[in-house]
Scaffold this active site. Structure first.
Site, PDB file in Angstrom:
ATOM      1  CB  THR A 145      36.385  -7.648 -29.859  1.00 13.40           C
ATOM      2  OG1 THR A 145      35.777  -8.928 -30.052  1.00 13.40           O
ATOM      3  CG2 THR A 145      37.777  -7.743 -30.436  1.00 13.40           C
ATOM      4  CB  SER A 188      38.756 -11.802 -38.653  1.00 13.86           C
ATOM      5  OG  SER A 188      38.549 -10.746 -37.717  1.00 13.86           O
TER       6      SER A 188
HETATM    7  N1  NAD Z   1      28.974  -3.760 -32.708  1.00  9.01           N
HETATM    8  C1  NAD Z   1      29.436  -4.774 -32.003  1.00  9.01           C
HETATM    9  O1  NAD Z   1      28.789  -5.830 -31.875  1.00  9.01           O
HETATM   10  C2  NAD Z   1      30.777  -4.663 -31.313  1.00  9.01           C
HETATM   11  C3  NAD Z   1      31.211  -5.755 -30.522  1.00  9.01           C
HETATM   12  C4  NAD Z   1      32.446  -5.686 -29.885  1.00  9.01           C
HETATM   13  C5  NAD Z   1      33.229  -4.540 -30.023  1.00  9.01           C
HETATM   14  N2  NAD Z   1      32.791  -3.496 -30.786  1.00  9.01           N
HETATM   15  C6  NAD Z   1      33.678  -2.332 -30.919  1.00  9.01           C
HETATM   16  O2  NAD Z   1      32.988  -1.145 -30.608  1.00  9.01           O
HETATM   17  C7  NAD Z   1      33.465  -0.091 -31.459  1.00  9.01           C
HETATM   18  C8  NAD Z   1      32.275   0.561 -32.141  1.00  9.01           C
HETATM   19  O3  NAD Z   1      31.581  -0.425 -32.907  1.00  9.01           O
HETATM   20  P1  NAD Z   1      30.261  -0.057 -33.693  1.00  9.01           P
HETATM   21  O4  NAD Z   1      29.473  -1.294 -33.832  1.00  9.01           O
HETATM   22  O5  NAD Z   1      29.664   1.158 -33.118  1.00  9.01           O
HETATM   23  O6  NAD Z   1      30.885   0.274 -35.118  1.00  9.01           O
HETATM   24  P2  NAD Z   1      30.412   1.364 -36.185  1.00  9.01           P
HETATM   25  O7  NAD Z   1      31.131   1.045 -37.454  1.00  9.01           O
HETATM   26  O8  NAD Z   1      28.937   1.477 -36.209  1.00  9.01           O
HETATM   27  O9  NAD Z   1      30.998   2.725 -35.561  1.00  9.01           O
HETATM   28  C9  NAD Z   1      32.348   3.115 -35.669  1.00  9.01           C
HETATM   29  C10 NAD Z   1      32.360   4.620 -35.861  1.00  9.01           C
HETATM   30  O10 NAD Z   1      33.725   5.055 -35.932  1.00  9.01           O
HETATM   31  C11 NAD Z   1      33.898   5.918 -37.054  1.00  9.01           C
HETATM   32  N3  NAD Z   1      35.299   5.785 -37.480  1.00  9.01           N
HETATM   33  C12 NAD Z   1      35.918   4.680 -37.966  1.00  9.01           C
HETATM   34  N4  NAD Z   1      37.197   4.971 -38.265  1.00  9.01           N
HETATM   35  C13 NAD Z   1      37.406   6.258 -37.933  1.00  9.01           C
HETATM   36  C14 NAD Z   1      38.519   7.142 -38.013  1.00  9.01           C
HETATM   37  N5  NAD Z   1      39.684   6.738 -38.525  1.00  9.01           N
HETATM   38  N6  NAD Z   1      38.372   8.421 -37.572  1.00  9.01           N
HETATM   39  C15 NAD Z   1      37.189   8.852 -37.073  1.00  9.01           C
HETATM   40  N7  NAD Z   1      36.093   8.079 -37.002  1.00  9.01           N
HETATM   41  C16 NAD Z   1      36.202   6.786 -37.424  1.00  9.01           C
HETATM   42  C17 NAD Z   1      32.876   5.444 -38.087  1.00  9.01           C
HETATM   43  O11 NAD Z   1      32.507   6.451 -39.012  1.00  9.01           O
HETATM   44  C18 NAD Z   1      31.690   5.034 -37.187  1.00  9.01           C
HETATM   45  O12 NAD Z   1      30.815   6.115 -36.964  1.00  9.01           O
HETATM   46  C19 NAD Z   1      34.443  -0.713 -32.439  1.00  9.01           C
HETATM   47  O13 NAD Z   1      35.762  -0.444 -32.051  1.00  9.01           O
HETATM   48  C20 NAD Z   1      34.149  -2.179 -32.351  1.00  9.01           C
HETATM   49  O14 NAD Z   1      35.280  -2.951 -32.631  1.00  9.01           O
HETATM   50  C21 NAD Z   1      31.584  -3.532 -31.425  1.00  9.01           C
END
Ligand code: NAD
Length: 398
Positions: A145, A188
């Site tokens: 991030t 955070s």
């Molecule tokens: N959405 C955003 O705006 C954003 C911005 C910056 C970075 N990110 C990063 O991108 C990544 C994905 O974000 P997202 O928005 O798709 O989140 P999300 O919560 O929609 O997806 C995360 C996925 O990972 C799975 N997961 C979590 N822990 C797990 C584990 N221990 N084993 C197996 N599966 C697991 C969850 O079931 C989910 O399907 C994250 O690492 C997040 O920090 C997202």
């Protein structure tokens, strides 16, 4: 290329998995479906109706004509299964989305703080240790991030892509220069886990020469890509609630249902943004341009524009006629900040950004208004407070 997509059932992971399969890669999603379980625990649902993972995969096979495999596995808890999977699949690359990704959720209680640290740090470390133990040469592409750099004042300096060149004074008055990881300043517990990920990558890259690309992603907005729009069962999730909804998508949904836009604090907070279509494209570009053996961790700033929250609210209000409601901020953060970001790496690789001006209206009409009746208004306020001080301010909201 054989690619494992960890967390491929999530908001960023699902369109990415579909895109990679469409591009001809052999894709396997690995996910423990914890995100769907958190929705149940919080009593909230994606604004868009999302199909079960089984129906998603069936639909993709029918529409896309290529199979995506799926393994239900917790990467933070099931190390032996993860190692066995790597040994049997021998992937060329692993894209790692599998983390608890909401800052407000991570700050809800000591239980969610501990869960976020256990899940995110163990998951990333298990992946690194398993790759070393497997002896495979796997390129890891990780979703980090922009928040690792912090949202304090950078005093007008441009945030570089991961590394900062510093001058170190010596006792004899001379100086030497060094390229170090940019100092971290998490806002955070969730952001702190991402800064810990960075160190894990630094160490395993140095010690075991693991090839890693860490994508410092901005806040993702938008919902679908041209591929997930092809069938309703492929529709991507849209979080709008106080814990998981991200600021711009929340504003779009609020405007669609006539709910005053919830600006926290002064709205002077500046954040980086990227459309989901560009996020998907960046992951593909990162996979197509892996680090060479022995190269330092590649860090890309995966964002396309920066905006002040109050300006975003104004933009959405101008498009939709929505009102704005400035409310007590649940976060302990600077009232305003600058954010000038170097994102040349992706632009030089050919990324053509989708700008807010191109996409906002379509998102309001096609997604937020279309599914407005699925919104539970009681889940909109953000009640997860960073400290007791913020909790008191929230409780005093009119
Ligand atoms: N959405 C955003 O705006 C954003 C911005 C910056 C970075 N990110 C990063 O991108 C990544 C994905 O974000 P997202 O928005 O798709 O989140 P999300 O919560 O929609 O997806 C995360 C996925 O990972 C799975 N997961 C979590 N822990 C797990 C584990 N221990 N084993 C197996 N599966 C697991 C969850 O079931 C989910 O399907 C994250 O690492 C997040 O920090 C997202």
């Amino acid at each position: 290329m054989k690619v494992l997509v960890l967390g491929g059932d999530g908001f960023c992971g699902w369109p990415c998995a579909v895109n990679l399969a469409d591009a001809g890669h052999d894709v396997m999603i690995v996910d423990n479906l914890s995100r769907r379980k958190i929705d149940i625990d919080l009593g909230v649902e994606s604004l868009t109706p999302i199909a079960t993972i089984g129906d998603r995969l069936k639909a993709w096979e029918q529409v896309g004509g290529k199979r995506i495999a799926f393994v239900l596995l917790d990467i933070a808890k099931e190390y032996d299964r993860l190692l066995a999977l790597l040994r049997s699949e021998k992937p060329d690359a692993v894209v790692h989305f599998a983390e608890q990704r909401a800052a407000p959720y991570s700050m809800k209680s000591s239980a969610t703080k501990r869960y976020t640290v256990d899940n995110n740090v163990n998951g990333t470390h298990n992946l690194l240790a398993a790759i070393v133990e497997s002896g495979l040469d796997v390129h890891i592409v990780h979703l980090g991030t922009m928040g690792v750099y912090g949202y304090g004042s950078h005093r007008g300096a441009t945030i570089p892509e991961g590394y900062l060149t510093v001058e170190v004074p010596q006792p004899d008055g001379s100086r030497f220069t060094e390229r170090i990881l940019h100092p971290t300043d998490p806002g955070s517990v969730y952001h702190m886990t991402k800064t810990l990920d960075q160190l894990l990558f630094f160490y395993y890259n140095k010690n075991d020469s693991i090839r890693i690309t860490d994508l410092h992603q901005g806040i993702v907005w938008g919902t679908n890509t041209s591929l997930t729009e092809k069938d309703p069962r492929l529709t991507n999730r849209f979080d709008y609630d106080g814990d998981y909804g991200t600021v711009l998508n929340r504003f779009l949904m609020q405007a669609a249902i006539g709910y005053p836009l919830t600006v926290h604090g002064t709205g002077g907070q500046t954040r980086a943004f990227i459309h989901i279509r560009d996020s998907v494209r960046c992951v593909q570009l990162a996979l197509d341009n892996p680090p060479t053996s022995g190269e330092k961790v590649k860090i890309f700033n995966q964002m396309t524009e920066s905006h002040r929250v109050a300006d975003l609210a104004e933009k959405v209000a101008a498009l939709t006629g929505a009102e704005t409601n400035y409310q007590a901020n649940p976060r302990k953060e600077a009232i305003d900040n600058d954010l000038i970001v170097d994102n040349r790496c992706f632009l030089e690789l050919g990324l053509k950004p989708t700008t807010l001006d191109d996409g906002l209206l379509a998102e309001v009409v096609d997604v937020a208004r279309r599914w407005a009746d699925r919104c539970d208004r009681s889940r909109i306020p953000c009640l997860s407070a960073w400290t007791t001080r913020q909790a008191e301010a929230i409780a005093a909201r009119p």
